[in-house]
Scaffold this motif. Structure first.
Motif, PDB file in Angstrom:
ATOM      1  N   GLN A  29       0.830  -1.218   0.000  1.00  0.00           N
ATOM      2  CA  GLN A  29       0.000   0.000   0.000  1.00  0.00           C
ATOM      3  C   GLN A  29       0.860   1.262   0.000  1.00  0.00           C
ATOM      4  N   VAL A  30       1.895   1.251   0.851  1.00  0.00           N
ATOM      5  CA  VAL A  30       2.717   2.456   0.997  1.00  0.00           C
ATOM      6  C   VAL A  30       3.630   2.648  -0.218  1.00  0.00           C
ATOM      7  N   ASP A  51       9.884  -5.996  -5.639  1.00  0.00           N
ATOM      8  CA  ASP A  51       9.128  -6.685  -4.582  1.00  0.00           C
ATOM      9  C   ASP A  51       9.299  -8.180  -4.786  1.00  0.00           C
ATOM     10  N   THR A  94      10.096   0.499   1.526  1.00  0.00           N
ATOM     11  CA  THR A  94       8.798   0.406   2.208  1.00  0.00           C
ATOM     12  C   THR A  94       8.435  -1.062   2.438  1.00  0.00           C
ATOM     13  N   VAL A 135      11.165   3.974   4.996  1.00  0.00           N
ATOM     14  CA  VAL A 135       9.785   4.311   5.374  1.00  0.00           C
ATOM     15  C   VAL A 135       9.191   3.218   6.266  1.00  0.00           C
ATOM     16  N   ASN A 137       8.233   0.625   9.094  1.00  0.00           N
ATOM     17  CA  ASN A 137       8.167   0.816  10.552  1.00  0.00           C
ATOM     18  C   ASN A 137       8.792  -0.331  11.328  1.00  0.00           C
ATOM     19  N   SER A 160      11.825   8.471   7.030  1.00  0.00           N
ATOM     20  CA  SER A 160      10.736   9.447   6.790  1.00  0.00           C
ATOM     21  C   SER A 160      10.301  10.098   8.109  1.00  0.00           C
ATOM     22  N   HIS A 192       8.867   8.375  15.555  1.00  0.00           N
ATOM     23  CA  HIS A 192       7.618   8.360  14.789  1.00  0.00           C
ATOM     24  C   HIS A 192       6.764   7.278  15.437  1.00  0.00           C
ATOM     25  N   THR A 247      -2.551   2.893   6.215  1.00  0.00           N
ATOM     26  CA  THR A 247      -2.432   4.296   5.779  1.00  0.00           C
ATOM     27  C   THR A 247      -1.556   4.298   4.539  1.00  0.00           C
ATOM     28  N   ILE A 251       1.407   9.297   3.592  1.00  0.00           N
ATOM     29  CA  ILE A 251       2.820   8.916   3.709  1.00  0.00           C
ATOM     30  C   ILE A 251       3.463   8.910   2.311  1.00  0.00           C
TER      31      ILE A 251
HETATM   32  P1  6V0 Z   1       2.175  -4.072   2.785  1.00  0.00           P
HETATM   33  O1  6V0 Z   1       1.018  -3.630   1.961  1.00  0.00           O
HETATM   34  O2  6V0 Z   1       2.117  -5.367   3.523  1.00  0.00           O
HETATM   35  O3  6V0 Z   1       3.479  -4.072   1.829  1.00  0.00           O
HETATM   36  C1  6V0 Z   1       4.709  -4.589   2.189  1.00  0.00           C
HETATM   37  C2  6V0 Z   1       5.361  -5.101   0.918  1.00  0.00           C
HETATM   38  O4  6V0 Z   1       6.703  -5.479   1.220  1.00  0.00           O
HETATM   39  C3  6V0 Z   1       4.670  -6.320   0.314  1.00  0.00           C
HETATM   40  O5  6V0 Z   1       4.304  -6.070  -1.036  1.00  0.00           O
HETATM   41  C4  6V0 Z   1       5.729  -7.411   0.432  1.00  0.00           C
HETATM   42  O6  6V0 Z   1       5.676  -8.356  -0.625  1.00  0.00           O
HETATM   43  C5  6V0 Z   1       6.994  -6.575   0.389  1.00  0.00           C
HETATM   44  N1  6V0 Z   1       8.185  -7.302   0.834  1.00  0.00           N
HETATM   45  C6  6V0 Z   1       8.341  -8.123   1.905  1.00  0.00           C
HETATM   46  N2  6V0 Z   1       9.595  -8.611   1.939  1.00  0.00           N
HETATM   47  C7  6V0 Z   1      10.251  -8.087   0.884  1.00  0.00           C
HETATM   48  C8  6V0 Z   1      11.566  -8.218   0.375  1.00  0.00           C
HETATM   49  N3  6V0 Z   1      12.477  -8.993   0.963  1.00  0.00           N
HETATM   50  N4  6V0 Z   1      11.891  -7.525  -0.749  1.00  0.00           N
HETATM   51  C9  6V0 Z   1      10.987  -6.756  -1.375  1.00  0.00           C
HETATM   52  N5  6V0 Z   1       9.722  -6.588  -0.932  1.00  0.00           N
HETATM   53  C10 6V0 Z   1       9.360  -7.250   0.169  1.00  0.00           C
HETATM   54  O7  6V0 Z   1       2.526  -2.971   3.881  1.00  0.00           O
HETATM   55  P2  6V0 Z   1       2.313  -1.383   3.755  1.00  0.00           P
HETATM   56  O8  6V0 Z   1       2.699  -0.962   2.386  1.00  0.00           O
HETATM   57  O9  6V0 Z   1       0.992  -1.006   4.286  1.00  0.00           O
HETATM   58  O10 6V0 Z   1       3.404  -0.865   4.793  1.00  0.00           O
HETATM   59  C11 6V0 Z   1       4.778  -0.995   4.503  1.00  0.00           C
HETATM   60  C12 6V0 Z   1       5.618  -0.501   5.659  1.00  0.00           C
HETATM   61  O11 6V0 Z   1       5.477   0.916   5.799  1.00  0.00           O
HETATM   62  C13 6V0 Z   1       5.215  -1.099   7.019  1.00  0.00           C
HETATM   63  O12 6V0 Z   1       6.371  -1.351   7.769  1.00  0.00           O
HETATM   64  C14 6V0 Z   1       4.403   0.014   7.638  1.00  0.00           C
HETATM   65  O13 6V0 Z   1       4.346  -0.072   9.038  1.00  0.00           O
HETATM   66  C15 6V0 Z   1       5.187   1.212   7.162  1.00  0.00           C
HETATM   67  N6  6V0 Z   1       4.514   2.505   7.229  1.00  0.00           N
HETATM   68  C16 6V0 Z   1       5.285   3.563   7.567  1.00  0.00           C
HETATM   69  C17 6V0 Z   1       4.730   4.820   7.681  1.00  0.00           C
HETATM   70  C18 6V0 Z   1       5.604   5.965   8.097  1.00  0.00           C
HETATM   71  O14 6V0 Z   1       5.106   7.063   8.398  1.00  0.00           O
HETATM   72  N7  6V0 Z   1       6.906   5.791   8.143  1.00  0.00           N
HETATM   73  C19 6V0 Z   1       3.363   5.028   7.415  1.00  0.00           C
HETATM   74  C20 6V0 Z   1       2.606   3.967   7.030  1.00  0.00           C
HETATM   75  C21 6V0 Z   1       3.115   2.620   6.955  1.00  0.00           C
END
Ligand code: 6V0
Length: 330
Positions: A29-30, A51, A94, A135, A137, A160, A192, A247, A251
């Motif tokens: 999503q992010v 990914d 991310t 980015v 968490n 971030s 954060h 979210t 972001i």
């Molecule tokens: P999501 O939708 O589960 O996406 C995560 C992605 O990472 C997936 O598509 C996975 O396939 C991919 N992934 C896992 N392992 C690997 C790898 N080894 N290589 C490449 N890709 C991989 O999660 P979402 O996108 O919602 O969140 C991603 C991260 O951002 C999380 O840790 C959240 O907590 C964090 N955020 C940080 C924020 C901030 O303000 N810093 C805000 C929102 C979310």
């Protein structure tokens, strides 16, 4: 018309512009909100999406490519830093594991560290001069982990941090006080997350300090309203996740803002997460403090005159981060 368009035979050829190359690792999503926002704001000439979920990333690239006729052109590809992503200017991470039911925060963190280790070993080899923008968490810990794994200079490893939180604070104050958000100067610093703090002591609206009563409409800026606004900022992610499950847009926009500050060398002051080395009496921990960001990364940090209470809160935030780092095997 002929006169207007006659080419000047003496004109010097412009120097070729260096293509701006970026990689987004993790297209959940992010990652996708970042990709979309960076594409429509013309951040990169070449953008690579990486990914482990290959079908998903392929679908996302196909979908976005169909939108290319409607935006400034970007060479969008799927791939990895090891193949098409080599020598990128900015690598945005991310990627992350989703929390399993009953899983502790520390266990989730350990799984994320393992994911980062695999990703960063390649980044260090194939993009040795990139700026890394973390980015995922918990962003302050993952920024620290990134520094340790890559051994990159701290100026080139940026989290971030509380850029989004500071944006939320400014936007809420803007609505409350009826003044454009660009004239609201207020920061959220520290972690954060739950231990973050608002720096009310220096918050001002176009120079009028909020706490000193310089702002005319005092009733709108009383302590109770400010506390309420801070709680809304701190709990924003929980409230959004409760309703839509994650979210993403804000972001994505906040991360794009950091990327623009880097690529356009804007020298913006942003509350990114950076390695502290003595600032505010803190060392060897990554936290958000207002910092100047340009093409070289973090070039300066600001020493705000914090109140004793704010200083105590910032040290508490650092202690929480330090305790978590000490429990990790990095
Ligand atoms: P999501 O939708 O589960 O996406 C995560 C992605 O990472 C997936 O598509 C996975 O396939 C991919 N992934 C896992 N392992 C690997 C790898 N080894 N290589 C490449 N890709 C991989 O999660 P979402 O996108 O919602 O969140 C991603 C991260 O951002 C999380 O840790 C959240 O907590 C964090 N955020 C940080 C924020 C901030 O303000 N810093 C805000 C929102 C979310």
């Amino acid at each position: 018309l002929d006169k207007i368009f006659t080419p000047n035979p003496y004109a010097e050829k412009p120097a070729p512009l260096r293509p701006r190359k970026g990689v987004i690792i993790g297209v959940g999503q992010v990652g996708m909100a970042c990709a979309y926002s960076m594409l429509i704001q013309d951040c990169f000439d070449e953008l690579i999406l990486q990914d482990i979920a290959t079908d998903k990333v392929e679908g996302e690239v196909m979908d976005l490519r169909h939108g290319m006729p409607f935006i400034e052109p970007t060479d969008l590809k799927m791939g990895t830093v090891a193949d098409v992503g080599q020598n990128a200017d900015v690598v945005i991470i991310t990627a992350g594991a989703a929390q399993k039911e009953g899983e502790t925060r520390l266990h989730l963190l350990e799984r994320n560290v393992a994911i980062f280790r695999r990703i960063l070993e390649d980044v260090a080899v194939y993009c040795p001069s990139a700026l890394i923008l973390v980015v995922s968490n918990p962003v302050d810990i993952m920024t620290y982990v990134t520094l340790k794994i890559t051994n990159f200079p701290p100026s080139r490893v940026i989290g971030s941090g509380t850029v989004l939180d500071s944006g939320r604070l400014r936007s809420l104050l803007s609505t409350q006080l009826h003044v454009d958000a660009r004239n609201v100067h207020a920061y959220i610093i520290g972690e954060h997350g739950d231990s973050e703090l608002a720096v009310w002591s220096s918050a001002n609206i176009g120079g009028a300090r909020l706490l000193e009563g310089d702002w005319q409409d005092l009733s709108a800026a009383d302590q109770e309203s400010l506390t309420e606004i801070f709680l809304q900022v701190k709990n924003a992610a929980y409230e959004i996740i409760k309703r839509k499950g994650y979210t993403s847009y804000a972001i994505g926009l906040a991360t794009t803002d950091i990327v623009k500050a880097i690529l356009r060398s804007q020298e913006r002051i942003l509350t990114i997460s950076t390695l502290l080395d003595g600032q505010y009496g803190l060392k060897d921990v990554c936290l958000s403090i207002p910092s100047v960001v340009n093409e070289k990364g973090v070039i300066k940090t600001l020493n705000l005159a914090l109140s004793p209470r704010e200083m105590e809160q910032l040290h508490n935030s650092a202690k929480i981060m330090r305790d978590l780092i000490d429990q990790l095997k990095i």
